[in-house]
Design a protein around this motif. Structure first.
Motif, PDB file in Angstrom:
ATOM      1  N   UNK A 335       0.809  -1.213   0.000  1.00  0.00           N
ATOM      2  CA  UNK A 335       0.000   0.000   0.000  1.00  0.00           C
ATOM      3  C   UNK A 335       0.849   1.272   0.000  1.00  0.00           C
ATOM      4  N   UNK A 336       2.136   1.155   0.341  1.00  0.00           N
ATOM      5  CA  UNK A 336       3.027   2.307   0.331  1.00  0.00           C
ATOM      6  C   UNK A 336       3.759   2.473  -0.989  1.00  0.00           C
ATOM      7  N   UNK A 337       3.465   1.591  -1.953  1.00  0.00           N
ATOM      8  CA  UNK A 337       4.130   1.666  -3.241  1.00  0.00           C
ATOM      9  C   UNK A 337       5.450   0.942  -3.293  1.00  0.00           C
ATOM     10  N   UNK A 338       5.783   0.190  -2.249  1.00  0.00           N
ATOM     11  CA  UNK A 338       7.049  -0.555  -2.222  1.00  0.00           C
ATOM     12  C   UNK A 338       6.867  -1.906  -2.892  1.00  0.00           C
ATOM     13  N   UNK A 339       7.866  -2.360  -3.657  1.00  0.00           N
ATOM     14  CA  UNK A 339       7.742  -3.658  -4.337  1.00  0.00           C
ATOM     15  C   UNK A 339       7.759  -4.819  -3.346  1.00  0.00           C
ATOM     16  N   UNK A 340       6.967  -5.831  -3.641  1.00  0.00           N
ATOM     17  CA  UNK A 340       6.914  -7.047  -2.831  1.00  0.00           C
ATOM     18  C   UNK A 340       7.788  -8.127  -3.438  1.00  0.00           C
ATOM     19  N   UNK A 341       7.826  -8.176  -4.763  1.00  0.00           N
ATOM     20  CA  UNK A 341       8.565  -9.227  -5.456  1.00  0.00           C
ATOM     21  C   UNK A 341      10.035  -8.845  -5.596  1.00  0.00           C
ATOM     22  N   UNK A 342      10.836  -9.761  -6.130  1.00  0.00           N
ATOM     23  CA  UNK A 342      12.257  -9.502  -6.369  1.00  0.00           C
ATOM     24  C   UNK A 342      12.419  -8.245  -7.215  1.00  0.00           C
ATOM     25  N   UNK A 343      13.356  -7.399  -6.821  1.00  0.00           N
ATOM     26  CA  UNK A 343      13.482  -6.094  -7.485  1.00  0.00           C
ATOM     27  C   UNK A 343      14.955  -5.755  -7.641  1.00  0.00           C
ATOM     28  N   UNK A 344      15.229  -4.682  -8.353  1.00  0.00           N
ATOM     29  CA  UNK A 344      16.591  -4.240  -8.558  1.00  0.00           C
ATOM     30  C   UNK A 344      16.874  -2.954  -7.815  1.00  0.00           C
ATOM     31  N   UNK A 345      18.027  -2.376  -8.087  1.00  0.00           N
ATOM     32  CA  UNK A 345      18.398  -1.093  -7.505  1.00  0.00           C
ATOM     33  C   UNK A 345      18.073   0.009  -8.508  1.00  0.00           C
ATOM     34  N   UNK A 346      16.779   0.339  -8.582  1.00  0.00           N
ATOM     35  CA  UNK A 346      16.357   1.334  -9.561  1.00  0.00           C
ATOM     36  C   UNK A 346      16.044   0.748 -10.909  1.00  0.00           C
ATOM     37  N   UNK A 347      15.974  -0.589 -10.995  1.00  0.00           N
ATOM     38  CA  UNK A 347      15.596  -1.232 -12.240  1.00  0.00           C
ATOM     39  C   UNK A 347      14.660  -2.394 -11.941  1.00  0.00           C
ATOM     40  N   UNK A 348      13.905  -2.818 -12.953  1.00  0.00           N
ATOM     41  CA  UNK A 348      12.839  -3.794 -12.724  1.00  0.00           C
ATOM     42  C   UNK A 348      13.082  -5.156 -13.358  1.00  0.00           C
ATOM     43  N   UNK A 349      14.177  -5.336 -14.076  1.00  0.00           N
ATOM     44  CA  UNK A 349      14.349  -6.595 -14.806  1.00  0.00           C
ATOM     45  C   UNK A 349      14.259  -7.831 -13.902  1.00  0.00           C
ATOM     46  N   UNK A 350      14.792  -7.815 -12.641  1.00  0.00           N
ATOM     47  CA  UNK A 350      14.640  -9.026 -11.822  1.00  0.00           C
ATOM     48  C   UNK A 350      13.180  -9.354 -11.516  1.00  0.00           C
ATOM     49  N   UNK A 351      12.348  -8.314 -11.358  1.00  0.00           N
ATOM     50  CA  UNK A 351      10.936  -8.540 -11.042  1.00  0.00           C
ATOM     51  C   UNK A 351      10.215  -9.220 -12.194  1.00  0.00           C
ATOM     52  N   UNK A 352      10.563  -8.853 -13.427  1.00  0.00           N
ATOM     53  CA  UNK A 352       9.883  -9.453 -14.576  1.00  0.00           C
ATOM     54  C   UNK A 352      10.392 -10.862 -14.853  1.00  0.00           C
ATOM     55  N   UNK A 353      11.672 -11.107 -14.600  1.00  0.00           N
ATOM     56  CA  UNK A 353      12.158 -12.490 -14.705  1.00  0.00           C
ATOM     57  C   UNK A 353      11.394 -13.383 -13.720  1.00  0.00           C
ATOM     58  N   UNK A 354      11.212 -12.897 -12.497  1.00  0.00           N
ATOM     59  CA  UNK A 354      10.496 -13.679 -11.492  1.00  0.00           C
ATOM     60  C   UNK A 354       9.031 -13.855 -11.874  1.00  0.00           C
ATOM     61  N   UNK A 355       8.402 -12.796 -12.400  1.00  0.00           N
ATOM     62  CA  UNK A 355       6.992 -12.883 -12.796  1.00  0.00           C
ATOM     63  C   UNK A 355       6.820 -13.889 -13.929  1.00  0.00           C
ATOM     64  N   UNK A 356       7.731 -13.861 -14.909  1.00  0.00           N
ATOM     65  CA  UNK A 356       7.660 -14.825 -16.011  1.00  0.00           C
ATOM     66  C   UNK A 356       7.820 -16.249 -15.503  1.00  0.00           C
ATOM     67  N   UNK A 357       8.709 -16.438 -14.536  1.00  0.00           N
ATOM     68  CA  UNK A 357       8.912 -17.767 -13.968  1.00  0.00           C
ATOM     69  C   UNK A 357       7.666 -18.229 -13.222  1.00  0.00           C
ATOM     70  N   UNK A 358       7.010 -17.306 -12.518  1.00  0.00           N
ATOM     71  CA  UNK A 358       5.778 -17.650 -11.808  1.00  0.00           C
ATOM     72  C   UNK A 358       4.685 -18.078 -12.775  1.00  0.00           C
TER      73      UNK A 358
END
Length: 496
Positions: A335-358
């Motif tokens: 609710x604070x806008x913070x990512x829950x899933x795997x994330x990067x340092x100012x980048x989102x590529x790890x989150x999308x790799x994890x989402x694709x794997x899910x």
């Protein structure tokens, strides 16, 4: 006639002019080279025919090279302007097709103007609409509906972006939802155990992903409503059910889907970009971080952002065939806008790799789907999805090869690491170790957790990275004796 402010006739004239200029560039190149060469020959020694280095390169360049092209101006414009003209002509043809589509009353999004694709064909849209409508009340016979659904899937695969977008805009929500219902139901009919119903999950995902990557942003919501399976669920995760990750202590409230503000990449790819947050998939995230360390370009080549904002990630299936999994851009957020899933340092590529794997890991058919389906497993199982190659235990007689080797021997692990393999290790589910380990490892050491090998020290110790990231979780340096006591199950996989 203008369309969205563009005049196709004028644009065609411009393309023709560019083509003419390109064809004449070789003659101009030769003439200019001749003038400069003559001037150079008549100047005193040490003086140049031109102060421009680009023009000085033309001195003596008198022989046309049509088969190899020109490396300098103006001759190089022949190829450049020719390619530009060809691209413009294709896009103008597509624009004219959109004009015709709009005249016939089909919806046309501004985002689809000037795509480098074939002009849309209204008949293909109408045929696909009729096939979707015709599914209702159809008797699929004793063989089931797979053949009929496959025909529709092939038809949808062949649509251009403009055609796919018009189809989603014009189709009734009921027809789209019914197609999804039939395609996702692979049970037999009850009349015959040999019938074939629905589409294999990977096949359906191929069609839906292809369409999702093409359609306009305005229709993504409609598409997602009709095909909810394109979004992996997070309601079966510990983070959702318990309000956080009990290993790293991160908590949340109000998990929901939201688009991130960060780009795919901030400064290339690094293992330090990978920060597992609240989902319990350290086994996958450790493998992802190890792969990012060994071959960052492989990671970067395996993800792309589509023009409509969706993201596609290259994922292999359990049969060793790769596919591009396309997903919406939103990610699990609190609710604070913070990512829950795997994330990067100012980048989102790890989150999308994890989402694709899910999304992809559901094919294993273990009953769990989405993010909950990737919580708690063996690191070597992630390797086939990341690289298309099997992971392996580093045991006696396995990769370590000739002779007898202890699978915990650090020198043997170093040999595998130096050979280019990604290495992961795990910690036992022993709570006594959580309380009784070297305090210098705090807070990076955790039991029942996976780590990736970052390297080795000069004196033979192993350096382990925690997939929780490097911010607050420094790498652990471990001796052979410590490794034997606090770690287990070294595993490896090759980088393609």
């Amino acid at each position: 006639m203008t369309f969205r402010g563009f005049d196709a006739a004028k644009l065609r004239r411009l393309a023709k002019d560019l083509d003419g200029l390109g064809q004449n560039s070789g003659r101009l190149h030769t003439q200019l080279a001749a003038v400069l060469t003559t001037a150079q020959q008549n100047l005193p020694a040490g003086q140049s025919a031109s102060r421009s280095p680009a023009l000085q390169d033309l001195v003596g360049d008198l022989v046309p090279m049509p088969f190899f092209g020109r490396r300098s101006l103006p001759g190089s414009l022949g190829g450049e302007l020719g390619e530009m003209q060809s691209s413009m002509t294709r896009r103008i043809t597509q624009l004219e097709g959109l004009q015709e589509l709009a005249r016939k009353g089909y919806p046309v999004s501004d985002s689809l103007l000037f795509l480098d694709e074939a002009a849309p064909d209204a008949k293909k849209i109408d045929d696909a609409l009729r096939r979707l409508e015709g599914l209702r009340g159809t008797d699929f016979g004793v063989n089931g509906n797979r053949d009929d659904l496959e025909k529709i899937a092939r038809e949808l695969d062949g649509l251009t972006a403009a055609e796919a977008d018009a189809l989603i805009a014009k189709a009734s929500p009921e027809d789209l939802a019914f197609f999804n219902q039939l395609a996702t139901c692979t049970d037999d009919s009850g009349w015959s155990p040999f019938d074939n119903n629905g589409l294999p999950e990977s096949r359906l995902r191929q069609t839906l992903g292809g369409m999702l990557a093409k359609i306009s942003p305005e229709n993504i919501g409609t598409f997602q409503t009709a095909f909810p399976g394109i979004q992996p669920t997070f309601t079966n995760t510990g983070a959702y059910e318990s309000g956080g990750n009990n290993q790293n202590g991160q908590t949340n409230n109000g998990i929901h889907w939201a688009p991130p503000s960060d780009p795919l990449f901030n400064n290339g790819v690094s293992a330090d970009d990978v920060n597992q947050r609240q989902f319990g998939d350290c086994w996958y995230v450790a493998s992802l971080a190890g792969l990012a360390q060994k071959d960052p370009q492989f990671i970067q080549d395996g993800i792309k952002q589509n023009p409509n904002g969706t993201v596609s990630v290259r994922v292999w299936d359990k049969n060793g065939s790769y596919q591009w999994i396309t997903m919406t851009a939103d990610l699990p957020t609190d609710q604070n806008g913070s990512p829950i899933s795997t994330y990067g340092n100012g980048e989102t590529w790890p989150a999308y790799y994890e989402k694709a794997f899910a999304i992809a890991y559901a094919d294993d058919g273990d009953g769990e789907r989405g993010y909950g389906g990737i919580e708690g497993d063996d690191p070597k199982k992630s390797a086939p999805y990341l690289t298309g190659q099997e992971g392996q235990d580093l045991r006696t007689g396995g990769f370590l090869g000739i002779g007898e080797h202890d699978d915990k021997n650090l020198s043997s692990l170093k040999n595998a690491f130096d050979a280019g393999k990604v290495l992961t290790v795990s910690t036992p589910p022993d709570e006594s170790l959580a309380k009784n380990h070297p305090k210098s490892w705090d807070p990076s050491y955790c039991t029942n957790h996976a780590y990736y090998v970052r390297g080795f020290t000069d004196d033979g110790k192993i350096i382990l990275g925690n997939p929780w990231g490097t911010a607050g979780y420094k790498p652990i340096v471990v001796s052979q004796e410590e490794f034997n006591k606090y770690f287990q199950s070294p595993e490896a996989f090759d980088v393609p």
